[in-house]
Design a protein around this motif. Structure first.
Motif, mmCIF file in Angstrom:
data_model
loop_
_atom_site.group_PDB
_atom_site.id
_atom_site.type_symbol
_atom_site.label_atom_id
_atom_site.label_comp_id
_atom_site.label_asym_id
_atom_site.label_seq_id
_atom_site.Cartn_x
_atom_site.Cartn_y
_atom_site.Cartn_z
ATOM 1 N N ALA A 1 4.436 -4.735 3.776
ATOM 2 C CA ALA A 1 3.204 -3.632 3.449
ATOM 3 C C ALA A 1 3.915 -3.837 1.951
ATOM 4 N N LEU A 2 4.755 -3.152 1.579
ATOM 5 C CA LEU A 2 5.589 -3.155 0.263
ATOM 6 C C LEU A 2 5.005 -3.891 -0.398
ATOM 7 N N VAL A 3 5.141 -5.701 -0.519
ATOM 8 C CA VAL A 3 5.162 -6.710 -0.996
ATOM 9 C C VAL A 3 3.231 -6.773 -1.321
ATOM 10 N N ALA A 4 2.966 -5.895 -0.440
ATOM 11 C CA ALA A 4 1.457 -5.631 -0.506
ATOM 12 C C ALA A 4 1.340 -5.396 -1.237
ATOM 13 N N ALA A 5 1.260 -3.748 -1.579
ATOM 14 C CA ALA A 5 0.992 -2.540 -2.686
ATOM 15 C C ALA A 5 1.605 -3.071 -3.997
ATOM 16 N N THR A 6 2.689 -4.234 -4.287
ATOM 17 C CA THR A 6 3.142 -4.919 -5.102
ATOM 18 C C THR A 6 2.470 -6.127 -5.913
ATOM 19 N N GLN A 7 1.406 -6.612 -4.830
ATOM 20 C CA GLN A 7 0.921 -7.702 -5.317
ATOM 21 C C GLN A 7 -0.696 -7.202 -6.066
ATOM 22 N N MET A 8 -0.759 -5.652 -5.606
ATOM 23 C CA MET A 8 -2.046 -5.356 -5.911
ATOM 24 C C MET A 8 -1.859 -4.422 -7.287
ATOM 25 N N ALA A 9 -0.415 -3.973 -7.078
ATOM 26 C CA ALA A 9 -0.466 -3.902 -8.554
ATOM 27 C C ALA A 9 -0.638 -4.651 -9.897
ATOM 28 N N ASN A 10 0.127 -5.893 -9.756
ATOM 29 C CA ASN A 10 0.426 -6.942 -10.517
ATOM 30 C C ASN A 10 -0.686 -7.631 -10.946
ATOM 31 N N HIS A 11 -1.649 -7.206 -9.982
ATOM 32 C CA HIS A 11 -3.092 -8.121 -10.179
ATOM 33 C C HIS A 11 -4.293 -7.300 -10.455
ATOM 34 N N ILE B 1 11.111 -8.379 -10.762
ATOM 35 C CA ILE B 1 10.137 -6.951 -10.005
ATOM 36 C C ILE B 1 11.399 -6.450 -9.688
ATOM 37 N N ASP B 2 12.325 -7.473 -8.799
ATOM 38 C CA ASP B 2 13.368 -6.969 -8.188
ATOM 39 C C ASP B 2 14.547 -5.835 -8.570
ATOM 40 N N LEU B 3 14.904 -5.274 -9.414
ATOM 41 C CA LEU B 3 15.183 -4.448 -10.322
ATOM 42 C C LEU B 3 14.444 -3.131 -9.946
ATOM 43 N N GLU C 1 2.339 6.404 -11.133
ATOM 44 C CA GLU C 1 3.197 7.533 -11.817
ATOM 45 C C GLU C 1 2.940 9.065 -10.750
ATOM 46 N N ARG C 2 1.591 8.314 -11.271
ATOM 47 C CA ARG C 2 0.924 10.119 -11.061
ATOM 48 C C ARG C 2 0.836 11.055 -9.793
ATOM 49 N N THR C 3 1.490 9.668 -8.456
ATOM 50 C CA THR C 3 0.971 10.503 -7.084
ATOM 51 C C THR C 3 2.056 10.067 -5.954
ATOM 52 N N ASP C 4 2.600 10.560 -4.903
ATOM 53 C CA ASP C 4 3.818 10.306 -4.286
ATOM 54 C C ASP C 4 3.064 9.146 -3.119
ATOM 55 N N PHE C 5 1.414 9.096 -2.776
ATOM 56 C CA PHE C 5 1.072 8.982 -1.511
ATOM 57 C C PHE C 5 -0.324 8.329 -1.718
ATOM 58 N N LEU C 6 -0.601 6.656 -1.495
ATOM 59 C CA LEU C 6 -1.974 6.273 -1.340
ATOM 60 C C LEU C 6 -1.863 4.976 -0.163
ATOM 61 N N THR C 7 -3.839 4.892 -0.087
ATOM 62 C CA THR C 7 -3.744 4.275 0.854
ATOM 63 C C THR C 7 -4.439 3.105 1.070
ATOM 64 N N GLN C 8 -5.014 2.023 0.588
ATOM 65 C CA GLN C 8 -5.608 1.225 0.213
ATOM 66 C C GLN C 8 -6.146 -0.386 0.848
ATOM 67 N N ILE C 9 -6.419 -1.070 0.407
ATOM 68 C CA ILE C 9 -7.205 -2.096 1.561
ATOM 69 C C ILE C 9 -6.692 -3.461 0.541
ATOM 70 N N HIS C 10 -5.649 -4.311 0.766
ATOM 71 C CA HIS C 10 -5.247 -5.492 0.354
ATOM 72 C C HIS C 10 -5.920 -6.236 0.280
ATOM 73 N N THR C 11 -6.523 -7.319 -0.702
ATOM 74 C CA THR C 11 -7.316 -8.429 -0.805
ATOM 75 C C THR C 11 -7.654 -9.284 0.625
ATOM 76 N N LEU D 1 -1.055 -15.202 -2.081
ATOM 77 C CA LEU D 1 -2.191 -14.641 -1.897
ATOM 78 C C LEU D 1 -2.936 -16.549 -2.114
ATOM 79 N N PRO D 2 -4.104 -16.308 -1.773
ATOM 80 C CA PRO D 2 -4.931 -17.407 -2.076
ATOM 81 C C PRO D 2 -5.834 -17.220 -3.667
#
Length: 533
Positions: free
Chosen positions: A485-495, A122-124, A502-512, A462-463
């Motif tokens: 918050a960047l790590v949180a967004a990455t975790q959401m994508a991975n789960h 993921i570091d790439l 790829e189709r948006t430049d802005f998003l707002t979400q709630i982490h688990t 994460l639990p």
């Protein structure tokens, strides 16, 4: 035809010739030059910082507005690219030169900042910059785009990434991958796609050294320049490295115009008398400026002495004299440091000789059954701790740990001890050393920072997922939220959550964990920036 008409025609012809010669100068030329040498997590490279500095001088001498940077971390690379892109609007020629580590994954090429580590797949996305990000911005804005990549060196970061990807490591390739171009572009690599280039043992790499010699040959198309570059690199590397280029140019690109021939004497004498002084002054200023741009970063006083010989009253004469004084002062300081180091080495040899004499005269080991003096032992232990050869607590008891520490001192200092027992001679040898001797060794889950071992921060995980109403959920609590918050967004994508798209430049979400975050980016393909709400 009267003399007045002839004079008018001669003036008109000369003006047309001057306009033709100045056409290259009227072009808007913008260049981005990056050289990364001082990598923090892999061995440093010798030449990229020199290559970038010399290319900067070369390009400025050809009329380019240059945005340059060296030894840039990820933020530095992004900021430098942003500055460059902001200047591209209306450019006739845009040029990008990069020297340092690069890599390809799944056919996509990436630039490696000096802080890149690539310890996981993921570091790439978060530690490198895709080359396509720069190329697309250039091809949108400039008429002609030139790319030079001296980034095909043997790259240990590739090995790090391949190990972390396991069975997917086959998508990580050697060198850089072949790039496609839009109309009006030219791409030049230091060697063929997928191959590794040589860094070189001189000031510059073989590829950049050849570019500095041939790029911008007066009156010559750039494709002919690159043919000569290829020949030089083949000769310098005994055929082991073959520079490669790919062009979609639709016309010749001549970076430096051929010298303008003198007008016929019967036509040009009238203009020469009127415009000679002004033209000579402008030409001299142009040559002087190009020469200064080439040498201003040099560390050899001879360059500036030669400048003062050519331009004793030049615009940069005061700066040249200051440069000479600075170089001479630094040389004197270096000589003084060298003399001080030699003096310390001589004193150390003297102490060692005195120890050996004392050992022969008195015996340096303790008689069998005798215990060393507790005060002497404690002082020796304190000195060993001060020099980084740790004995633990200075308790005045001479045991195996203290002998091991004294042995480390002997090995790292080069001082030959008659024995590993505490004596006055040993104490004297320890006190003679003013700086740390034994290297710092950090334990598990620690890292060296500013000469000390500090605990490596471990990010909370994460639990585990729980089953509820047939869907996987996680226990939500602010205590399990990642700090970033960047790590949180990455975790959401991975789960399997919404995560990045790829189709948006802005998003707002709630982490688990129950906390809301917002992410945005400038354009598709550029890095995401996230923050907690």
């Amino acid at each position: 035809m009267g003399g007045g008409s002839m004079k008018y025609i001669s003036i008109l012809v000369a003006m047309l010739m001057i306009a033709f010669a100045g056409d290259a100068r009227a072009q808007k030329r913008v260049a981005l030059v990056i050289g990364n040498s001082a990598y923090r997590h892999v061995p440093q490279l010798a030449n990229p910082i020199n290559d970038a500095a010399d290319m900067t001088g070369k390009l400025r001498g050809m009329g380019f507005e240059v945005v340059s940077g060296h030894d840039l971390d990820l933020n530095g690379v992004r900021d430098t690219i942003r500055d460059f892109v902001s200047r591209l609007d209306g450019a006739d020629i845009a040029l990008f030169y990069y020297a340092g580590h690069g890599l390809q994954v799944n056919g996509e090429n990436y630039l490696a900042p000096v802080d890149a580590q690539l310890s996981s797949a993921i570091d790439l996305d978060f530690e490198t910059v895709p080359i396509s990000l720069v190329m697309s911005a250039m091809e949108r804005s400039a008429k002609v785009n030139l790319f030079f990549f001296d980034a095909c060196r043997d790259n240990p970061l590739v090995d790090n990434l391949a190990r972390s990807m396991g069975t997917r490591s086959g998508s990580v390739g050697r060198g850089l991958a072949k790039l496609g171009t839009g109309i009006g572009s030219l791409i030049a690599f230091a060697t063929q796609p997928g191959n590794v280039a040589l860094d070189g043992k001189e000031r510059n790499s073989p590829f950049t050294a050849a570019l500095l010699r041939h790029l911008g040959t007066p009156g010559q198309d750039i494709t002919r320049d690159l043919v000569k570059v290829r020949r030089d690199v083949l000769a310098a590397t005994d055929g082991r490295q073959v520079p490669w280029d790919n062009s979609s140019l639709t016309s010749e690109v001549v970076l430096v115009s051929a010298p303008v021939e003198k007008p016929d004497e019967t036509v040009g004498k009238a203009v020469a008398a009127d415009a000679g002084k002004t033209g000579a002054a402008e030409a001299d200023n142009s040559v002087e400026l190009a020469y200064w741009d080439t040498i201003k970063s040099a560390e050899d006083r001879e360059y500036f002495m030669l400048y003062l010989e050519q331009y004793p009253q030049g615009a940069f004469a005061p700066l040249a004299r200051m440069k000479i004084a600075t170089i001479e002062r630094r040389a004197a300081e270096a000589a003084a440091r060298k003399a001080e180091e030699a003096k310390k080495a001589e004193e150390a040899k003297k102490v060692q000789a005195e120890m050996q004499v004392a050992a022969l005269a008195q015996g340096d080991s303790l008689p069998a059954g005798d215990e060393p003096d507790g005060v002497l032992v404690q002082e020796v232990q304190k000195e060993l701790n001060r020099l980084g050869c740790s004995v633990g607590s200075a308790d005045g008891v001479w045991g195996q740990g203290s002998r091991r520490a004294l042995g480390q001192f002997e090995r790292h200092s080069g001082v030959d001890l008659a024995s590993l027992e505490p004596t006055a001679a040993v104490l004297g040898a320890l006190r003679a050393r003013k700086a740390r001797v034994c290297p710092l060794v950090c334990g598990r889950n620690q890292e060296e920072k500013n000469g000390r071992c500090v605990k490596v921060p471990v990010e909370a995980k994460l639990p585990p997922a729980e089953k509820k109403n047939g869907e996987a959920t996680r226990k939500a609590s602010n205590g399990s939220c990642p700090e970033s918050a960047l790590v949180a967004a990455t975790q959401m994508a991975n789960h399997g959550r919404i995560g990045f798209s790829e189709r948006t430049d802005f998003l707002t979400q709630i982490h688990t964990c129950g906390r809301k975050y917002t992410c945005s980016r400038v354009i598709a393909g550029s890095p995401w920036h996230c923050r907690w709400r």
